[in-house]
Design a protein around this motif. Structure first.
Motif, PDB file in Angstrom:
ATOM      1  N   VAL A  19      17.685  64.617  32.242  1.00  0.00           N
ATOM      2  CA  VAL A  19      16.334  64.940  32.706  1.00  0.00           C
ATOM      3  C   VAL A  19      15.561  65.647  31.595  1.00  0.00           C
ATOM      4  N   ARG A  20      14.327  65.231  31.377  1.00  0.00           N
ATOM      5  CA  ARG A  20      13.434  66.025  30.530  1.00  0.00           C
ATOM      6  C   ARG A  20      12.907  67.153  31.425  1.00  0.00           C
ATOM      7  N   THR A  21      13.538  68.295  31.327  1.00  0.00           N
ATOM      8  CA  THR A  21      13.271  69.374  32.282  1.00  0.00           C
ATOM      9  C   THR A  21      11.889  69.988  32.047  1.00  0.00           C
ATOM     10  N   PRO A  22      11.305  70.576  33.106  1.00  0.00           N
ATOM     11  CA  PRO A  22       9.964  71.127  32.970  1.00  0.00           C
ATOM     12  C   PRO A  22       9.899  72.311  31.999  1.00  0.00           C
ATOM     13  N   THR A  23       8.811  72.371  31.283  1.00  0.00           N
ATOM     14  CA  THR A  23       8.446  73.533  30.480  1.00  0.00           C
ATOM     15  C   THR A  23       7.146  74.067  31.068  1.00  0.00           C
ATOM     16  N   VAL A  24       7.171  75.280  31.613  1.00  0.00           N
ATOM     17  CA  VAL A  24       6.008  75.793  32.342  1.00  0.00           C
ATOM     18  C   VAL A  24       5.759  77.245  31.979  1.00  0.00           C
ATOM     19  N   THR A  25       4.498  77.647  32.070  1.00  0.00           N
ATOM     20  CA  THR A  25       4.193  79.067  31.997  1.00  0.00           C
ATOM     21  C   THR A  25       4.571  79.712  33.331  1.00  0.00           C
ATOM     22  N   GLN A  45      18.308  70.733  35.082  1.00  0.00           N
ATOM     23  CA  GLN A  45      18.958  69.591  34.430  1.00  0.00           C
ATOM     24  C   GLN A  45      20.021  68.983  35.339  1.00  0.00           C
ATOM     25  N   ARG A  46      20.314  67.736  35.130  1.00  0.00           N
ATOM     26  CA  ARG A  46      21.443  67.104  35.815  1.00  0.00           C
ATOM     27  C   ARG A  46      22.691  67.959  35.603  1.00  0.00           C
ATOM     28  N   THR A  47      23.451  68.201  36.626  1.00  0.00           N
ATOM     29  CA  THR A  47      24.635  69.068  36.688  1.00  0.00           C
ATOM     30  C   THR A  47      24.284  70.553  36.648  1.00  0.00           C
ATOM     31  N   GLY A  48      22.989  70.913  36.677  1.00  0.00           N
ATOM     32  CA  GLY A  48      22.603  72.302  36.816  1.00  0.00           C
ATOM     33  C   GLY A  48      22.576  73.119  35.549  1.00  0.00           C
ATOM     34  N   SER A  49      22.785  72.494  34.389  1.00  0.00           N
ATOM     35  CA  SER A  49      22.699  73.242  33.130  1.00  0.00           C
ATOM     36  C   SER A  49      22.474  72.275  31.976  1.00  0.00           C
ATOM     37  N   PHE A  50      22.134  72.847  30.830  1.00  0.00           N
ATOM     38  CA  PHE A  50      21.906  72.067  29.608  1.00  0.00           C
ATOM     39  C   PHE A  50      23.122  71.284  29.159  1.00  0.00           C
ATOM     40  N   LYS A  51      24.303  71.639  29.643  1.00  0.00           N
ATOM     41  CA  LYS A  51      25.547  71.060  29.140  1.00  0.00           C
ATOM     42  C   LYS A  51      25.614  69.545  29.299  1.00  0.00           C
ATOM     43  N   ALA A  52      24.857  68.989  30.247  1.00  0.00           N
ATOM     44  CA  ALA A  52      24.872  67.543  30.421  1.00  0.00           C
ATOM     45  C   ALA A  52      24.419  66.823  29.165  1.00  0.00           C
TER      46      ALA A  52
END
Length: 319
Positions: A19-25, A45-52
């Motif tokens: 997933v291209r995860t959101p970047t938000v203020t 992210q998929r699997t709940g962390s950046f580790k994917a």
């Protein structure tokens, strides 16, 4: 050293799988800290962390023989979850070795994904068992000591640099150093003026001890934050951090848990203490750099259960 060409190449390969995860203020965190705050929501992210990201990068590079033999990983939680889920998605047999201190939820997810779960008494034992399984023919997917994994984690920094507005200081959690190595490589290429701060918890401070010693050294682990608890960093991640990161800060477990509660209250996100530790560190950064700061936070994961956080809050008298 990993550079932006390698990170961009990996981003192309893994893009269809992560997933291209959101970047938000974050208005809530901006109010809390008193400066503009932007967050990279890698806990979505998929699997709940950046580790994917790193796990997928490594799995996609396997040869046919390696795929047939299967892969092995050692993990305090999130890397094991990522490898189990992504290996199942890519039809690769996986074995995950975890210490018994890892969360029951992480172990449950690993098994439910179809991976073989092996438990050891501690993290040192987990790494030792992983080495034996590797010698038996399984391919190691290391949580941080792998250029492909670092490049995969570097896609977090690539997206953050592309999607965020202005920031002066970015804070990234450190376990073994794969995430901050990749993020720092991306940011140094794309946002060269930004200050980059690593954050560890007391009792899981392998990188700060390595920096003090001039290279990786074994450390005693006592932090409740098992997802940051590497028994040592690698030469590869040490080299990246020593060259690219401004400073590594260490915060107590209690403050990391308080940060998790503050993220829920003010940012409206459910994070684990590995991400919660960034908030007390951000306050220290602001004391150092003064007015005009604009903070970026990489919220690395959200795989703590409500029961975990409630138990920690009670333990540290935070309720």
């Amino acid at each position: 050293m990993i550079g932006i060409p390698e990170i961009r190449a990996v981003a192309e390969r893994i893009g269809a799988h992560v997933v291209r995860t959101p970047t938000v203020t974050s208005p809530g965190l901006s109010s809390l800290l008193g400066v503009p705050v932007t967050v990279k929501l890698e806990l979505l992210q998929r699997t709940g962390s950046f580790k994917a990201r790193g796990a997928t990068a490594r799995l996609l590079a396997l040869s046919e023989a390696e795929r047939a033999a299967g892969v092995v990983a050692v993990s305090g939680g999130n890397h094991g979850i990522a490898l189990a889920v992504m290996a199942a998605a890519l039809d690769v047999k996986a074995t995950v070795v975890m210490p018994r201190s890892a969360s029951a939820r992480a172990a449950e997810i690993v098994e439910s994904a179809g991976a073989s779960l092996r438990l050891t008494d501690d993290m040192d034992g987990a790494f030792a068992l992983m080495a034996r399984l590797r010698a038996e023919g399984l391919t190691l997917v290391h949580p941080f000591d792998d250029p492909l994994v670092i490049a995969g984690q570097g896609t977090v920094g690539l997206e953050f640099a592309e999607d965020a507005g202005e920031f002066t200081d970015v804070l990234v959690s450190i376990g073994g150093g794969g995430l901050i190595s990749g993020v720092a490589a991306a940011l140094r290429a794309l946002r060269p003026g930004v200050r980059i701060w690593g954050v560890e918890t007391e009792g899981a401070q392998a990188m700060s001890e390595a920096l003090a010693a001039g290279g990786p050294v074994p450390v005693a682990l006592s932090s409740i934050v098992t997802t940051l608890s590497a028994p040592a960093v690698s030469r590869l991640t040490y080299d990246h951090v020593s060259a690219l990161v401004d400073e590594v800060l260490v915060v107590p477990d209690r403050e990391a848990v308080r940060g998790t509660l503050d993220l829920a209250d003010h940012a409206k996100v459910w994070a684990e203490p590995a991400a919660g530790c960034l908030l007390p560190a951000a306050r220290r950064v602001l004391e150092r750099v003064g007015d005009g700061a604009r903070i970026g936070l990489v919220l690395c994961g959200g795989n703590a259960t409500t029961r975990d956080v409630m138990n920690w809050a009670e333990r540290f008298d935070l309720r």
